[in-house]
Design an enzyme around this catalytic site. Structure first.
Site, mmCIF file in Angstrom:
data_model
loop_
_atom_site.group_PDB
_atom_site.id
_atom_site.type_symbol
_atom_site.label_atom_id
_atom_site.label_comp_id
_atom_site.label_asym_id
_atom_site.label_seq_id
_atom_site.Cartn_x
_atom_site.Cartn_y
_atom_site.Cartn_z
ATOM 1 C CG ASP A 87 37.467 -36.320 36.993
ATOM 2 O OD1 ASP A 87 36.388 -35.838 37.413
ATOM 3 O OD2 ASP A 87 37.572 -36.877 35.893
ATOM 4 C CE1 TYR A 136 24.161 -25.815 35.716
ATOM 5 C CE2 TYR A 136 22.177 -24.523 36.119
ATOM 6 C CZ TYR A 136 23.509 -24.773 36.361
ATOM 7 O OH TYR A 136 24.197 -23.993 37.264
HETATM 8 N N1 LIG Z 1 27.890 -19.262 36.495
HETATM 9 C C1 LIG Z 1 26.636 -19.023 36.860
HETATM 10 O O1 LIG Z 1 25.965 -18.138 36.301
HETATM 11 C C2 LIG Z 1 26.024 -19.818 37.982
HETATM 12 C C3 LIG Z 1 24.652 -19.653 38.256
HETATM 13 C C4 LIG Z 1 24.080 -20.375 39.292
HETATM 14 C C5 LIG Z 1 24.858 -21.249 40.049
HETATM 15 N N2 LIG Z 1 26.182 -21.405 39.745
HETATM 16 C C6 LIG Z 1 26.952 -22.337 40.564
HETATM 17 O O2 LIG Z 1 28.009 -21.627 41.209
HETATM 18 C C7 LIG Z 1 29.143 -22.487 41.373
HETATM 19 C C8 LIG Z 1 30.376 -21.808 40.785
HETATM 20 O O3 LIG Z 1 30.167 -21.623 39.396
HETATM 21 P P1 LIG Z 1 31.252 -20.922 38.438
HETATM 22 O O4 LIG Z 1 30.508 -20.158 37.399
HETATM 23 O O5 LIG Z 1 32.295 -20.239 39.262
HETATM 24 O O6 LIG Z 1 31.877 -22.195 37.743
HETATM 25 P P2 LIG Z 1 33.009 -22.230 36.597
HETATM 26 O O7 LIG Z 1 33.607 -20.883 36.376
HETATM 27 O O8 LIG Z 1 32.415 -22.963 35.432
HETATM 28 O O9 LIG Z 1 34.117 -23.124 37.279
HETATM 29 C C9 LIG Z 1 33.904 -24.457 37.579
HETATM 30 C C10 LIG Z 1 35.258 -25.109 37.755
HETATM 31 O O10 LIG Z 1 35.014 -26.498 38.000
HETATM 32 C C11 LIG Z 1 35.956 -27.242 37.247
HETATM 33 N N3 LIG Z 1 35.478 -28.588 36.970
HETATM 34 C C12 LIG Z 1 34.543 -28.970 36.067
HETATM 35 N N4 LIG Z 1 34.432 -30.295 36.044
HETATM 36 C C13 LIG Z 1 35.306 -30.780 36.962
HETATM 37 C C14 LIG Z 1 35.661 -32.090 37.397
HETATM 38 N N5 LIG Z 1 35.093 -33.190 36.872
HETATM 39 N N6 LIG Z 1 36.583 -32.216 38.361
HETATM 40 C C15 LIG Z 1 37.182 -31.124 38.905
HETATM 41 N N7 LIG Z 1 36.903 -29.860 38.521
HETATM 42 C C16 LIG Z 1 35.967 -29.698 37.551
HETATM 43 C C17 LIG Z 1 36.102 -26.440 35.973
HETATM 44 O O11 LIG Z 1 37.266 -26.831 35.300
HETATM 45 P P3 LIG Z 1 37.305 -26.742 33.672
HETATM 46 O O12 LIG Z 1 37.329 -25.270 33.347
HETATM 47 O O13 LIG Z 1 38.548 -27.470 33.334
HETATM 48 O O14 LIG Z 1 36.043 -27.414 33.192
HETATM 49 C C18 LIG Z 1 36.134 -25.015 36.503
HETATM 50 O O15 LIG Z 1 37.450 -24.600 36.846
HETATM 51 C C19 LIG Z 1 28.753 -23.807 40.725
HETATM 52 O O16 LIG Z 1 28.209 -24.685 41.663
HETATM 53 C C20 LIG Z 1 27.660 -23.391 39.758
HETATM 54 O O17 LIG Z 1 26.786 -24.453 39.406
HETATM 55 C C21 LIG Z 1 26.778 -20.710 38.751
#
Ligand SMILES: NC(=O)c1ccc[n+]([C@@H]2O[C@H](COP(=O)([O-])OP(=O)(O)OC[C@H]3O[C@@H](n4cnc5c(N)ncnc54)[C@H](OP(=O)(O)O)[C@@H]3O)[C@@H](O)[C@H]2O)c1
Length: 277
Positions: free
Chosen positions: A34, A123
């Site tokens: 975590d 955010y």
């Molecule tokens: N998605 C977008 O459109 C977007 C846009 C701009 C930037 N980003 C950035 O790109 C990166 C990747 O995003 P993504 O969309 O691939 O993210 P995602 O699909 O939401 O995956 C994030 C992962 O982090 C895990 N997580 C959350 N809280 C946690 C904790 N306390 N400890 C350990 N693991 C934890 C989640 O687990 P759970 O599923 O169990 O919560 C999930 O598996 C991030 O930095 C995000 O901010 C994303």
């Protein structure tokens, strides 16, 4: 190289695991560590002794963050600092991801890597805090900003679908759809960004900030038009202003991520075509 991928079940994380498959990969998600628990992060990273740490874990609920500021700050803001400090102590390089939502969004021409963040949502503020905490604790970082991520949904319990999959789902039950014809930014295809991450860490790139989205920018309406065109979906699309869908969090009007440091990426339309075929 021993590569520790945190957030390995997420949309980007699972692509990173694939891209680094020929290295020794440690794929962690919430149940392994975590990231909001500082001691756990420090101890586990020290034990793992990675050469490279890639943190793709995040709290990505832009509207939810408005009522869960504390949680957003802990996951997006302070946890990256814990990871950066632990990576630094382990002698590992760090990759961290951030977002176009760190920008105000009033610059139509877009934002270069060194533009000053000025977020307008909880955010965005939490992700900017994560940028600051990252650079505070290590010099060996690649901070990669992206926007509008699409690709296969994550495999975690709370995995969210991307805009692309949400629109395809809606198209099954509607004959017309209102879509916001505002908020110009650059879609990012998760497998492309994972490959690009590898190019950065294996290339001769300086530590610092990078913009890793695909080439080109669009509104949500233009994005949706392309999705439906590729899939030959005949649902009628109606362009509407953002005010038609009141949402708790403010969005930047123009948050184009200008890439001045990496080779040109392929266009988001090409990447979208590949994803949908
Ligand atoms: N998605 C977008 O459109 C977007 C846009 C701009 C930037 N980003 C950035 O790109 C990166 C990747 O995003 P993504 O969309 O691939 O993210 P995602 O699909 O939401 O995956 C994030 C992962 O982090 C895990 N997580 C959350 N809280 C946690 C904790 N306390 N400890 C350990 N693991 C934890 C989640 O687990 P759970 O599923 O169990 O919560 C999930 O598996 C991030 O930095 C995000 O901010 C994303």
């Amino acid at each position: 190289m021993k590569v520790l991928i945190i957030g390995a079940k997420g949309m980007l994380g699972q692509e990173l695991v694939k891209v680094f498959h020929d290295h020794e990969v440690l794929a962690w998600d919430r149940e392994d560590c975590d990231i909001t628990k500082k001691d756990e992060v420090q101890n586990k990273i020290q034990q793992a002794a990675p050469d490279l740490v890639i943190n793709s874990a995040a709290y990505n609920d832009v509207d939810g963050a408005e009522r869960n500021k504390d949680l957003a700050d802990r996951i997006n803001g302070y946890a990256p600092g814990y990871i950066a400090e632990a990576a630094d102590k382990a002698g590992a390089r760090l990759v961290h991801y951030s977002t176009d939502y760190v920008f105000r969004g009033d610059r139509k021409q877009g934002y270069k890597e060194d533009a000053m963040p000025d977020p307008i949502s909880v955010y965005g503020l939490s992700k900017y805090l994560g940028e600051l905490e990252t650079v505070k604790f290590t010099k060996k970082y690649y901070l990669i900003r992206l926007s509008r991520l699409f690709g296969k949904p994550g495999i975690g319990e709370d995995a969210k679908k991307s805009f692309v999959d949400k629109m395809l789902e809606l198209a099954k039950t509607r004959d017309k759809l209102d879509v916001i014809n505002e908020e110009v930014s650059c879609p990012t295809y998760a497998p492309d960004l994972a490959k690009r991450t590898r190019e950065i860490v294996e290339g001769d790139y300086d530590f610092g900030i990078y913009h890793g989205a695909n080439k080109g920018a669009c509104t949500w309406y233009e994005f949706c038009q392309n999705i439906f065109k590729i899939k030959e979906i005949s649902v009628k699309l109606n362009p509407v202003p953002g005010s038609k869908f009141p949402r708790p969090a403010k969005r930047p009007a123009y948050s184009i991520l200008l890439n001045t440091k990496l080779p040109e990426a392929r266009t988001w339309q090409e990447a979208l075509w590949q994803y949908l075929n």
